[in-house]
Design an enzyme around this catalytic site. Structure first.
Site, PDB file in Angstrom:
ATOM      1  N   ASP A 272     -10.684 -15.046   6.413  1.00 35.66           N
ATOM      2  CA  ASP A 272     -10.882 -14.451   7.736  1.00 35.66           C
ATOM      3  C   ASP A 272     -10.687 -15.510   8.824  1.00 35.66           C
ATOM      4  O   ASP A 272     -11.589 -16.296   9.101  1.00 35.66           O
ATOM      5  CB  ASP A 272     -12.298 -13.847   7.819  1.00 35.66           C
ATOM      6  N   LYS A 279     -11.194 -17.384  15.278  1.00 35.37           N
ATOM      7  CA  LYS A 279     -12.479 -18.076  15.136  1.00 35.37           C
ATOM      8  C   LYS A 279     -12.349 -19.534  15.549  1.00 35.37           C
ATOM      9  O   LYS A 279     -11.269 -20.108  15.439  1.00 35.37           O
ATOM     10  CB  LYS A 279     -12.905 -18.053  13.660  1.00 35.37           C
ATOM     11  N   ASP A 349     -11.613  -9.914  15.024  1.00 35.96           N
ATOM     12  CA  ASP A 349     -12.499 -10.614  14.091  1.00 35.96           C
ATOM     13  C   ASP A 349     -13.566  -9.682  13.505  1.00 35.96           C
ATOM     14  O   ASP A 349     -14.238 -10.032  12.547  1.00 35.96           O
ATOM     15  CB  ASP A 349     -13.151 -11.806  14.808  1.00 35.96           C
ATOM     16  N   GLU A 351     -13.276  -7.296  11.548  1.00 37.60           N
ATOM     17  CA  GLU A 351     -12.320  -6.630  10.659  1.00 37.60           C
ATOM     18  C   GLU A 351     -12.974  -6.001   9.440  1.00 37.60           C
ATOM     19  O   GLU A 351     -12.458  -5.028   8.891  1.00 37.60           O
ATOM     20  CB  GLU A 351     -11.242  -7.640  10.216  1.00 37.60           C
ATOM     21  N   ARG A 353     -15.590  -4.198   9.054  1.00 34.65           N
ATOM     22  CA  ARG A 353     -15.970  -2.789   9.235  1.00 34.65           C
ATOM     23  C   ARG A 353     -14.760  -1.864   9.193  1.00 34.65           C
ATOM     24  O   ARG A 353     -14.891  -0.695   8.838  1.00 34.65           O
ATOM     25  CB  ARG A 353     -16.769  -2.642  10.540  1.00 34.65           C
TER      26      ARG A 353
END
Ligand code: BES
Ligand code: ZN
Ligand code: ZN
Length: 499
Positions: A272, A279, A349, A351, A353
């Site tokens: 991620d 991030k 970010d 993502e 869900r």
């Protein structure tokens, strides 16, 4: 690693190390005297001088050639017997593994009865010991070209038992613990793999291999199937990745009339970056564990099958990579999810869900009696609980209570957060049905309010946010730094008692 039981009435050759549990002030006198009278003298002298009084965490170790059981003995303080809990036992056992490593003991003998207090029965003591020894001995060193320090590992654990113990019961408990610990360590292995190795393809392969060995059904839905099914969330998140997305579907057992089907769902983001809403670089390397939920589900399927649990379980892992590349999703994109609802992706970010939304909605196909999902979903959960508790949310109190209870037994604590309707308001979209992020804090709860929109109607569902608990930065008594394999034990316990 081998586990054996030894009867104290039978002849035996010495081990490398003997471990004895000692409660505070209650000195196990008879028990210790019966196996190692020489050591009892030392123990009593140490107690008189208050050098070792059996306080929790205290250790007394001694080497003498005259000892019968092993040339080296360690006594572990277990503290006040009134305060003795499962966790006290597990921590003491973690120390045995540490001591064995430090002293290069390969054959370790444990005076098992010295760790019972009457409340925790001997077979359970042996189960917890076996599990903890295997978890504490775990290491992920496949990428080390030189085995670090070349420490020998424990090869044999011998439980020294009195005459009263029933061998069959005890052996069953030991076998069960080995299966569960293997499951946890399997999840750790999947999760510790770096993002350049572990992607949707390699994770699917690992699941298929596990399924073949465990005689489970396993089907992997790839890019074309996911497009056909219109899994808009999974497709959108994976848009920036070179590797195609996957939805791994594993099935164990047959549908049970009364017990129905349990669906497990795991978040499998193999890396991620945050996508366009990128991030910060600090700690970003840890985002390889963003597939911990998927690892938990895959490893739990193996564990459930090995334990032959009488339940029908379907395990789903939604696997993607959240990257920034030629064609990633943009903030503001509006996507249509599998269940038809539309989402404006305000933050790429958030993502997890999106992929879970599709996977949760897909469970409808199996008409589940309960859905349980595992996801490293929110940084907010890691802030709230650190690595000390799983954030637990859902729509069905009896299910949540059962999970909480299972977590207390296994040492994987869950703490419930509320799902009050008000929290859902911020997720309502403007040009779409939903936004993928909320405002006004409560990030763990608002994320779960989003997931709720995709859970099949009237289906009991629990969401476990393992963002803080799936990884430990500091080595723990039963886990080195890295992936923890959290959740496997909860599922093994919960589904052993499922009705
Ligand atoms: N994978 C992260 C959550 C996470 C953070 C897990 C830290 C483990 C440790 C998730 O995809 C994420 O980035 N969530 C965002 C959501 C936010 C943009 C609403 C977060 O929690 O910051
Ligand atoms: Zn994210
Ligand atoms: Zn994530």
């Amino acid at each position: 690693m081998k586990f054996q039981i030894l009867s104290s009435s039978k002849k035996r050759t010495p081990a490398d190390l003997l471990a004895i549990g000692c409660f505070q002030k209650v000195k196990n006198v008879k028990l210790v005297e019966s196996v190692e009278p020489e050591f009892l003298k030392l123990l009593q002298a140490a107690t008189r001088k208050e050098r070792f009084i059996g306080k929790a965490g205290e250790i007394l170790s001694s080497i003498q050639t005259a000892y019968q059981e092993a040339p080296e003995i360690v006594a572990l303080g277990l503290g006040d017997p009134k305060k003795y809990r499962e966790i006290s036992l597990r921590e003491a056992v973690g120390k045995i593994v540490q001591m064995a490593k430090a002293k290069k003991a390969v054959r370790v003998r444990i005076l098992a009865e010295s760790f019972t207090d009457g409340r925790i029965k001997l077979p359970d003591v042996l189960e917890m010991m076996t599990e903890t020894i295997m978890l504490a001995s775990y290491s992920f060193d496949k990428y080390k070209t030189k085995k670090e320090e070349n420490l020998p590992e424990i090869a044999t654990v011998e439980y020294l038992l009195g005459k009263k113990a029933s061998e069959t019961v005890v052996n069953q408990k030991i076998a069960k613990a080995q299966i569960i610990a293997n499951g946890v360590n399997f999840a750790r292995n999947l999760c510790n793999e770096p993002g350049n190795i572990m992607n949707s393809i390699t994770l699917s392969q690992a699941a298929k291999e596990m399924a073949r060995e465990s005689k489970l059904k396993c089907q992997v839905l790839g890019l074309s199937e996911l497009k056909k099914l219109k899994m808009g969330g999974i497709l959108a998140v994976n848009q920036g990745s070179k590797t195609p997305p996957a939805l791994i579907v594993m099935e164990y057992g047959e549908r049970h009339k009364k017990k129905g089907t349990v669906c497990l769902v795991g978040k499998g983001v193999t890396f991620d970056t945050g996508g366009i809403s990128i991030k910060p670089s600090k700690d970003m390397e840890k985002m390889k564990y963003d597939m911990a939920g998927a690892a938990t589900v895959i490893a739990a399927m193996q564990t459930i099958a090995s334990l032959s649990l009488p339940v029908h379980v379907v395990g789903l892992a939604a696997v993607v990579e959240n990257m920034v590349a030629e064609n990633p999703q943009r903030p503001g994109d509006i996507i249509r999810m599998f269940n038809g609802k539309t989402v404006e992706v305000l933050n790429t970010d958030a993502e997890g869900r999106l992929i879970l939304g599709d996977a949760l909605a897909y469970t409808e196909k199996f008409k589940p009696k309960a859905i349980i999902d595992f996801a490293t979903l929110t940084g907010a959960c890691a802030y709230t609980f650190g690595d000390k508790a799983i954030g637990l949310l859902g729509n069905n109190q009896p299910l949540l209570s059962k999970i909480k209870k299972a977590g207390e037994v296994t040492g994987e604590r869950c703490w419930e957060l509320p799902m009050w309707e008000e929290y859902g308001k911020v997720m309502k979209g403007h040009h779409s049905d939903l936004y993928n992020i909320g405002t006004g804090g409560a990030g763990t709860i608002t994320a779960t309010m989003f997931l709720k929109e995709f859970v099949p109607e009237k289906t009991p569902w629990a969401h476990l946010d393992i963002a803080g608990t799936a990884w430990c930065d500091q080595p723990r008594f039963d886990c080195p730094k890295g992936a923890t394999g959290v959740g496997v034990r909860i599922l093994a316990n919960l589904l052993s008692n499922w009705r």
